[in-house]
Design a protein around this motif. Structure first.
Motif, PDB file in Angstrom:
ATOM      1  N   UNK A  12       0.828  -1.205   0.000  1.00  0.00           N
ATOM      2  CA  UNK A  12       0.000   0.000   0.000  1.00  0.00           C
ATOM      3  C   UNK A  12       0.858   1.249   0.000  1.00  0.00           C
ATOM      4  N   UNK A  13       1.908   1.258   0.826  1.00  0.00           N
ATOM      5  CA  UNK A  13       2.818   2.400   0.831  1.00  0.00           C
ATOM      6  C   UNK A  13       3.495   2.564  -0.526  1.00  0.00           C
ATOM      7  N   UNK A  14       3.862   1.459  -1.165  1.00  0.00           N
ATOM      8  CA  UNK A  14       4.503   1.536  -2.476  1.00  0.00           C
ATOM      9  C   UNK A  14       3.551   2.078  -3.537  1.00  0.00           C
ATOM     10  N   UNK A  15       2.273   1.663  -3.469  1.00  0.00           N
ATOM     11  CA  UNK A  15       1.281   2.170  -4.419  1.00  0.00           C
ATOM     12  C   UNK A  15       1.106   3.674  -4.264  1.00  0.00           C
ATOM     13  N   UNK A  16       0.939   4.114  -3.015  1.00  0.00           N
ATOM     14  CA  UNK A  16       0.735   5.546  -2.769  1.00  0.00           C
ATOM     15  C   UNK A  16       1.986   6.345  -3.132  1.00  0.00           C
ATOM     16  N   UNK A  17       3.148   5.863  -2.687  1.00  0.00           N
ATOM     17  CA  UNK A  17       4.389   6.569  -2.979  1.00  0.00           C
ATOM     18  C   UNK A  17       4.732   6.568  -4.454  1.00  0.00           C
ATOM     19  N   UNK A  18       4.488   5.427  -5.138  1.00  0.00           N
ATOM     20  CA  UNK A  18       4.796   5.348  -6.563  1.00  0.00           C
ATOM     21  C   UNK A  18       3.967   6.296  -7.397  1.00  0.00           C
ATOM     22  N   UNK A  19       2.688   6.461  -7.050  1.00  0.00           N
ATOM     23  CA  UNK A  19       1.815   7.359  -7.799  1.00  0.00           C
ATOM     24  C   UNK A  19       2.090   8.827  -7.482  1.00  0.00           C
TER      25      UNK A  19
ATOM     26  N   UNK B 286      -7.782   0.983  -2.780  1.00  0.00           N
ATOM     27  CA  UNK B 286      -8.941   0.124  -2.517  1.00  0.00           C
ATOM     28  C   UNK B 286      -8.781  -1.236  -3.187  1.00  0.00           C
ATOM     29  N   UNK B 287      -8.265  -1.241  -4.422  1.00  0.00           N
ATOM     30  CA  UNK B 287      -8.034  -2.512  -5.111  1.00  0.00           C
ATOM     31  C   UNK B 287      -6.970  -3.342  -4.397  1.00  0.00           C
ATOM     32  N   UNK B 288      -5.955  -2.673  -3.866  1.00  0.00           N
ATOM     33  CA  UNK B 288      -4.928  -3.385  -3.093  1.00  0.00           C
ATOM     34  C   UNK B 288      -5.535  -4.009  -1.848  1.00  0.00           C
ATOM     35  N   UNK B 289      -6.409  -3.263  -1.196  1.00  0.00           N
ATOM     36  CA  UNK B 289      -7.094  -3.787  -0.016  1.00  0.00           C
ATOM     37  C   UNK B 289      -7.936  -4.999  -0.373  1.00  0.00           C
ATOM     38  N   UNK B 290      -8.632  -4.931  -1.503  1.00  0.00           N
ATOM     39  CA  UNK B 290      -9.437  -6.071  -1.952  1.00  0.00           C
ATOM     40  C   UNK B 290      -8.564  -7.285  -2.257  1.00  0.00           C
ATOM     41  N   UNK B 291      -7.395  -7.035  -2.860  1.00  0.00           N
ATOM     42  CA  UNK B 291      -6.510  -8.142  -3.229  1.00  0.00           C
ATOM     43  C   UNK B 291      -5.961  -8.865  -2.005  1.00  0.00           C
ATOM     44  N   UNK B 292      -5.736  -8.121  -0.909  1.00  0.00           N
ATOM     45  CA  UNK B 292      -5.160  -8.724   0.291  1.00  0.00           C
ATOM     46  C   UNK B 292      -6.215  -9.124   1.315  1.00  0.00           C
ATOM     47  N   UNK B 293      -7.477  -8.924   0.975  1.00  0.00           N
ATOM     48  CA  UNK B 293      -8.537  -9.311   1.912  1.00  0.00           C
ATOM     49  C   UNK B 293      -8.560 -10.823   2.062  1.00  0.00           C
ATOM     50  N   UNK B 294      -8.684 -11.335   3.297  1.00  0.00           N
ATOM     51  CA  UNK B 294      -8.714 -12.786   3.500  1.00  0.00           C
ATOM     52  C   UNK B 294      -9.868 -13.427   2.728  1.00  0.00           C
ATOM     53  N   UNK B 295      -9.584 -14.531   2.072  1.00  0.00           N
ATOM     54  CA  UNK B 295     -10.611 -15.236   1.308  1.00  0.00           C
ATOM     55  C   UNK B 295     -11.552 -15.986   2.260  1.00  0.00           C
TER      56      UNK B 295
END
Length: 306
Positions: free
Chosen positions: A232-239, A295-304
Protein backbone atom coordinates in the motif's frame (compact mmCIF):
# COMPACT_ATOMS: atom_id res chain seq x y z
CA UNK A 1 0.18 35.54 43.36
CA UNK A 2 -2.47 33.11 42.25
CA UNK A 3 -1.44 30.20 40.05
CA UNK A 4 -3.66 29.50 37.07
CA UNK A 5 -5.04 26.00 37.25
CA UNK A 6 -6.48 24.28 34.21
CA UNK A 7 -9.62 22.28 34.73
CA UNK A 8 -9.11 18.54 34.10
CA UNK A 9 -12.05 18.79 31.73
CA UNK A 10 -10.15 21.13 29.40
CA UNK A 11 -6.64 19.71 29.87
CA UNK A 12 -6.84 17.22 26.92
CA UNK A 13 -7.99 19.97 24.56
CA UNK A 14 -5.18 22.27 25.70
CA UNK A 15 -2.59 19.55 25.11
CA UNK A 16 -4.03 18.76 21.66
CA UNK A 17 -4.33 22.42 20.66
CA UNK A 18 -0.77 22.84 19.22
CA UNK A 19 -1.16 19.80 16.97
CA UNK A 20 -4.68 20.79 15.90
CA UNK A 21 -3.55 24.32 15.10
CA UNK A 22 -0.62 23.09 12.98
CA UNK A 23 -2.85 20.54 11.25
CA UNK A 24 -5.47 23.17 10.42
CA UNK A 25 -2.90 25.62 9.05
CA UNK A 26 -0.57 23.23 7.20
CA UNK A 27 -2.85 20.25 6.56
CA UNK A 28 -6.54 20.96 6.29
CA UNK A 29 -6.37 24.50 4.90
CA UNK A 30 -4.11 23.59 1.92
CA UNK A 31 -6.42 20.68 1.06
CA UNK A 32 -9.54 22.84 1.24
CA UNK A 33 -7.89 25.65 -0.71
CA UNK A 34 -6.70 23.23 -3.38
CA UNK A 35 -10.24 21.88 -3.77
CA UNK A 36 -11.54 25.45 -4.02
CA UNK A 37 -8.87 26.31 -6.60
CA UNK A 38 -9.85 23.36 -8.77
CA UNK A 39 -13.09 25.22 -9.62
CA UNK A 40 -11.34 28.53 -10.23
CA UNK A 41 -9.19 30.09 -12.92
CA UNK A 42 -6.30 31.87 -11.22
CA UNK A 43 -2.82 33.15 -11.93
CA UNK A 44 -1.13 33.99 -8.62
CA UNK A 45 0.78 36.92 -10.14
CA UNK A 46 -2.55 38.73 -10.61
CA UNK A 47 -3.56 38.47 -6.95
CA UNK A 48 -6.54 36.87 -5.26
CA UNK A 49 -8.92 39.39 -6.84
CA UNK A 50 -8.24 37.89 -10.29
CA UNK A 51 -9.68 34.52 -9.26
CA UNK A 52 -12.95 33.62 -10.97
CA UNK A 53 -15.22 30.58 -10.91
CA UNK A 54 -15.11 28.26 -13.96
CA UNK A 55 -17.00 25.24 -12.65
CA UNK A 56 -15.75 21.90 -13.99
CA UNK A 57 -13.71 23.44 -16.82
CA UNK A 58 -10.40 22.62 -15.13
CA UNK A 59 -11.37 18.96 -14.75
CA UNK A 60 -12.55 18.85 -18.37
CA UNK A 61 -9.25 20.40 -19.48
CA UNK A 62 -7.27 17.84 -17.48
CA UNK A 63 -9.20 14.91 -18.92
CA UNK A 64 -8.61 16.21 -22.46
CA UNK A 65 -4.94 16.99 -21.87
CA UNK A 66 -2.71 14.46 -23.66
CA UNK A 67 0.27 15.39 -21.50
CA UNK A 68 -1.69 14.64 -18.33
CA UNK A 69 -2.51 11.16 -19.59
CA UNK A 70 1.10 10.68 -20.66
CA UNK A 71 2.26 11.69 -17.19
CA UNK A 72 -0.16 9.18 -15.64
CA UNK A 73 1.16 6.46 -17.97
CA UNK A 74 4.75 7.34 -17.01
CA UNK A 75 3.80 7.28 -13.34
CA UNK A 76 2.16 3.86 -13.66
CA UNK A 77 5.18 2.46 -15.52
CA UNK A 78 7.64 3.76 -12.93
CA UNK A 79 5.49 2.70 -9.98
CA UNK A 80 5.20 -0.85 -11.30
CA UNK A 81 8.82 -1.17 -12.45
CA UNK A 82 10.27 0.13 -9.20
CA UNK A 83 7.63 -0.93 -6.67
CA UNK A 84 7.09 -4.62 -7.47
CA UNK A 85 10.81 -5.59 -7.47
CA UNK A 86 11.25 -3.89 -4.09
CA UNK A 87 9.01 -6.43 -2.39
CA UNK A 88 10.22 -9.40 -4.45
CA UNK A 89 13.75 -8.63 -3.21
CA UNK A 90 12.98 -7.26 0.26
CA UNK A 91 10.98 -10.26 1.52
CA UNK A 92 13.59 -12.99 0.86
CA UNK A 93 16.40 -10.59 1.83
CA UNK A 94 14.74 -9.83 5.17
CA UNK A 95 14.22 -13.55 5.72
CA UNK A 96 17.89 -14.21 5.00
CA UNK A 97 18.99 -11.46 7.40
CA UNK A 98 16.62 -12.77 10.05
CA UNK A 99 17.96 -16.32 9.85
CA UNK A 100 21.57 -15.76 8.84
CA UNK A 101 22.62 -12.73 10.89
CA UNK A 102 22.51 -12.44 14.64
CA UNK A 103 25.34 -10.31 15.95
CA UNK A 104 25.79 -8.00 12.95
CA UNK A 105 22.13 -7.84 11.89
CA UNK A 106 21.54 -4.23 12.97
CA UNK A 107 24.63 -2.97 11.18
CA UNK A 108 23.67 -4.73 7.94
CA UNK A 109 20.07 -3.51 8.14
CA UNK A 110 21.33 0.01 8.83
CA UNK A 111 23.43 -0.13 5.65
CA UNK A 112 20.37 -1.14 3.63
CA UNK A 113 18.26 1.58 5.28
CA UNK A 114 20.84 4.34 4.69
CA UNK A 115 19.68 5.26 1.13
CA UNK A 116 16.15 5.93 2.44
CA UNK A 117 17.37 8.73 4.73
CA UNK A 118 19.92 10.14 2.28
CA UNK A 119 19.30 13.57 0.76
CA UNK A 120 17.50 13.50 -2.59
CA UNK A 121 19.92 16.09 -3.98
CA UNK A 122 22.91 13.95 -3.00
CA UNK A 123 21.28 10.92 -4.61
CA UNK A 124 20.63 12.87 -7.82
CA UNK A 125 24.24 14.07 -8.01
CA UNK A 126 25.52 10.55 -7.35
CA UNK A 127 23.37 8.86 -9.98
CA UNK A 128 23.92 11.64 -12.53
CA UNK A 129 27.58 10.69 -12.37
CA UNK A 130 26.87 6.95 -12.41
CA UNK A 131 24.59 7.30 -15.46
CA UNK A 132 26.97 9.56 -17.39
CA UNK A 133 27.25 8.44 -21.01
CA UNK A 134 31.02 8.76 -21.39
CA UNK A 135 32.41 8.45 -17.87
CA UNK A 136 29.66 6.75 -15.88
CA UNK A 137 30.40 3.66 -13.84
CA UNK A 138 27.30 1.86 -15.14
CA UNK A 139 28.34 2.19 -18.79
CA UNK A 140 31.86 1.11 -17.81
CA UNK A 141 30.42 -2.00 -16.16
CA UNK A 142 28.32 -2.73 -19.26
CA UNK A 143 31.45 -2.40 -21.40
CA UNK A 144 33.23 -5.00 -19.25
CA UNK A 145 30.25 -7.36 -19.41
CA UNK A 146 30.20 -7.15 -23.22
CA UNK A 147 33.47 -9.05 -23.19
CA UNK A 148 31.77 -12.03 -21.53
CA UNK A 149 30.77 -14.67 -24.10
CA UNK A 150 27.02 -15.05 -24.70
CA UNK A 151 26.22 -12.31 -22.16
CA UNK A 152 27.67 -9.62 -24.41
CA UNK A 153 25.14 -10.40 -27.13
CA UNK A 154 22.30 -9.50 -24.76
CA UNK A 155 23.71 -6.07 -23.87
CA UNK A 156 23.63 -2.80 -25.88
CA UNK A 157 26.44 -2.56 -28.39
CA UNK A 158 27.25 1.04 -27.42
CA UNK A 159 27.24 3.19 -24.31
CA UNK A 160 23.69 4.01 -23.18
CA UNK A 161 22.68 7.66 -22.95
CA UNK A 162 20.67 7.06 -19.79
CA UNK A 163 19.56 10.62 -19.10
CA UNK A 164 18.71 11.70 -22.66
CA UNK A 165 17.37 8.56 -24.32
CA UNK A 166 13.59 8.27 -23.66
CA UNK A 167 13.80 4.47 -23.65
CA UNK A 168 16.60 4.47 -21.05
CA UNK A 169 15.39 7.28 -18.79
CA UNK A 170 12.51 5.33 -17.23
CA UNK A 171 14.69 2.29 -16.28
CA UNK A 172 17.27 4.70 -14.84
CA UNK A 173 14.69 6.39 -12.61
CA UNK A 174 13.27 2.99 -11.62
CA UNK A 175 16.71 1.79 -10.53
CA UNK A 176 17.15 4.87 -8.33
CA UNK A 177 13.74 4.46 -6.70
CA UNK A 178 14.37 0.74 -6.17
CA UNK A 179 17.79 1.37 -4.63
CA UNK A 180 16.43 4.05 -2.34
CA UNK A 181 13.35 2.29 -0.95
CA UNK A 182 14.21 -1.43 -0.91
CA UNK A 183 16.00 -0.98 2.43
CA UNK A 184 12.89 0.60 3.96
CA UNK A 185 10.86 -2.48 3.01
CA UNK A 186 13.57 -4.77 4.36
CA UNK A 187 13.19 -3.06 7.75
CA UNK A 188 9.40 -3.50 7.62
CA UNK A 189 9.57 -7.19 6.80
CA UNK A 190 12.36 -7.87 9.27
CA UNK A 191 10.24 -6.36 12.03
CA UNK A 192 7.33 -8.60 10.98
CA UNK A 193 9.55 -11.70 10.88
CA UNK A 194 10.67 -11.12 14.46
CA UNK A 195 7.07 -11.44 15.65
CA UNK A 196 6.67 -15.00 14.31
CA UNK A 197 6.90 -17.55 17.18
CA UNK A 198 9.96 -19.80 16.75
CA UNK A 199 7.83 -22.75 17.86
CA UNK A 200 6.15 -22.78 14.45
CA UNK A 201 9.47 -23.35 12.69
CA UNK A 202 10.56 -25.96 15.24
CA UNK A 203 7.32 -27.89 14.78
CA UNK A 204 7.63 -27.66 10.99
CA UNK A 205 11.23 -28.89 11.15
CA UNK A 206 10.19 -31.86 13.27
CA UNK A 207 7.51 -32.68 10.68
CA UNK A 208 10.17 -32.74 7.98
CA UNK A 209 9.43 -29.38 6.29
CA UNK A 210 12.41 -27.80 4.57
CA UNK A 211 13.43 -24.13 4.58
CA UNK A 212 11.58 -23.44 1.34
CA UNK A 213 8.37 -25.07 2.58
CA UNK A 214 8.60 -23.15 5.84
CA UNK A 215 9.05 -19.91 3.90
CA UNK A 216 5.91 -20.40 1.79
CA UNK A 217 3.68 -22.00 4.45
CA UNK A 218 4.76 -20.15 7.61
CA UNK A 219 6.72 -17.00 6.79
CA UNK A 220 4.61 -15.55 3.98
CA UNK A 221 1.20 -16.15 5.64
CA UNK A 222 2.50 -14.74 8.93
CA UNK A 223 3.77 -11.48 7.42
CA UNK A 224 0.78 -11.02 5.09
CA UNK A 225 -0.50 -7.94 7.02
CA UNK A 226 2.94 -6.31 6.70
CA UNK A 227 3.06 -7.16 2.99
CA UNK A 228 -0.29 -5.42 2.60
CA UNK A 229 1.05 -2.40 4.48
CA UNK A 230 4.26 -2.27 2.44
CA UNK A 231 2.52 -2.71 -0.91
CA UNK A 232 0.00 0.00 0.00
CA UNK A 233 2.82 2.40 0.83
CA UNK A 234 4.50 1.54 -2.48
CA UNK A 235 1.28 2.17 -4.42
CA UNK A 236 0.73 5.55 -2.77
CA UNK A 237 4.39 6.57 -2.98
CA UNK A 238 4.80 5.35 -6.56
CA UNK A 239 1.82 7.36 -7.80
CA UNK A 240 3.19 10.46 -6.05
CA UNK A 241 6.72 10.00 -7.38
CA UNK A 242 8.31 13.43 -7.68
CA UNK A 243 11.78 13.99 -6.25
CA UNK A 244 13.83 11.49 -8.27
CA UNK A 245 12.46 12.30 -11.77
CA UNK A 246 12.28 16.02 -10.99
CA UNK A 247 15.91 16.34 -9.90
CA UNK A 248 17.29 13.90 -12.46
CA UNK A 249 15.57 15.65 -15.40
CA UNK A 250 15.96 19.19 -14.12
CA UNK A 251 12.22 19.51 -13.54
CA UNK A 252 11.38 19.34 -17.26
CA UNK A 253 10.52 15.67 -17.64
CA UNK A 254 13.50 14.68 -19.77
CA UNK A 255 13.64 13.81 -23.46
CA UNK A 256 10.17 13.27 -24.95
CA UNK A 257 8.83 13.85 -21.41
CA UNK A 258 9.69 10.22 -20.61
CA UNK A 259 10.43 11.10 -16.98
CA UNK A 260 7.47 13.41 -16.44
CA UNK A 261 5.34 11.87 -13.70
CA UNK A 262 1.91 13.16 -12.71
CA UNK A 263 3.37 15.01 -9.71
CA UNK A 264 6.01 16.68 -11.89
CA UNK A 265 3.36 17.72 -14.41
CA UNK A 266 1.23 19.20 -11.61
CA UNK A 267 4.24 21.20 -10.48
CA UNK A 268 4.91 22.46 -13.99
CA UNK A 269 1.28 23.50 -14.50
CA UNK A 270 1.33 25.47 -11.27
CA UNK A 271 4.79 27.04 -11.24
CA UNK A 272 5.91 27.01 -14.89
CA UNK A 273 2.57 27.71 -16.61
CA UNK A 274 0.95 29.64 -13.69
CA UNK A 275 -2.28 27.66 -14.03
CA UNK A 276 -3.04 26.77 -10.42
CA UNK A 277 -6.65 25.88 -11.21
CA UNK A 278 -5.73 23.14 -13.68
CA UNK A 279 -2.95 21.90 -11.39
CA UNK A 280 -5.40 21.63 -8.48
CA UNK A 281 -7.93 19.75 -10.62
CA UNK A 282 -5.23 17.32 -11.76
CA UNK A 283 -4.12 16.80 -8.16
CA UNK A 284 -7.64 15.75 -7.16
CA UNK A 285 -7.90 13.44 -10.17
CA UNK A 286 -4.60 11.89 -9.07
CA UNK A 287 -6.05 11.53 -5.57
CA UNK A 288 -8.97 9.56 -7.04
CA UNK A 289 -6.53 7.26 -8.87
CA UNK A 290 -4.54 6.71 -5.66
CA UNK A 291 -7.72 6.01 -3.71
CA UNK A 292 -8.96 3.55 -6.33
CA UNK A 293 -5.70 1.60 -6.49
CA UNK A 294 -5.43 1.57 -2.70
CA UNK A 295 -8.94 0.12 -2.52
CA UNK A 296 -8.03 -2.51 -5.11
CA UNK A 297 -4.93 -3.38 -3.09
CA UNK A 298 -7.09 -3.79 -0.02
CA UNK A 299 -9.44 -6.07 -1.95
CA UNK A 300 -6.51 -8.14 -3.23
CA UNK A 301 -5.16 -8.72 0.29
CA UNK A 302 -8.54 -9.31 1.91
CA UNK A 303 -8.71 -12.79 3.50
CA UNK A 304 -10.61 -15.24 1.31
CA UNK A 305 -13.83 -16.57 2.79
CA UNK A 306 -15.14 -19.98 1.82
Amino acid sequence: MKHLRLSPRWAPYALLAPFLLLFLVFGLFPLAFSLYLSFQSWEPTSGLAAMHYVGLDNFAFALRDEWFWKSLANTGWLALASGLPQHLVAIPLASFLHLGFKRWRNAVVGAYFLPYITSSVAIAILFSSLFSTDYGLINLLLALLREVPLLGALLPAQAVDWLNDPDALKPAISMIVFWRYVGFNVVLYLAALQTIPPDLYEAATMDGAGRLQQFFHITLPSIRPMIFFGVTLSVIGGLQLFEEPFILTGGKGGSDQAGMTAAVYLYRNAFDFNDFGAASAMSWLLFLVVALLTWLTNRAFRPRTR
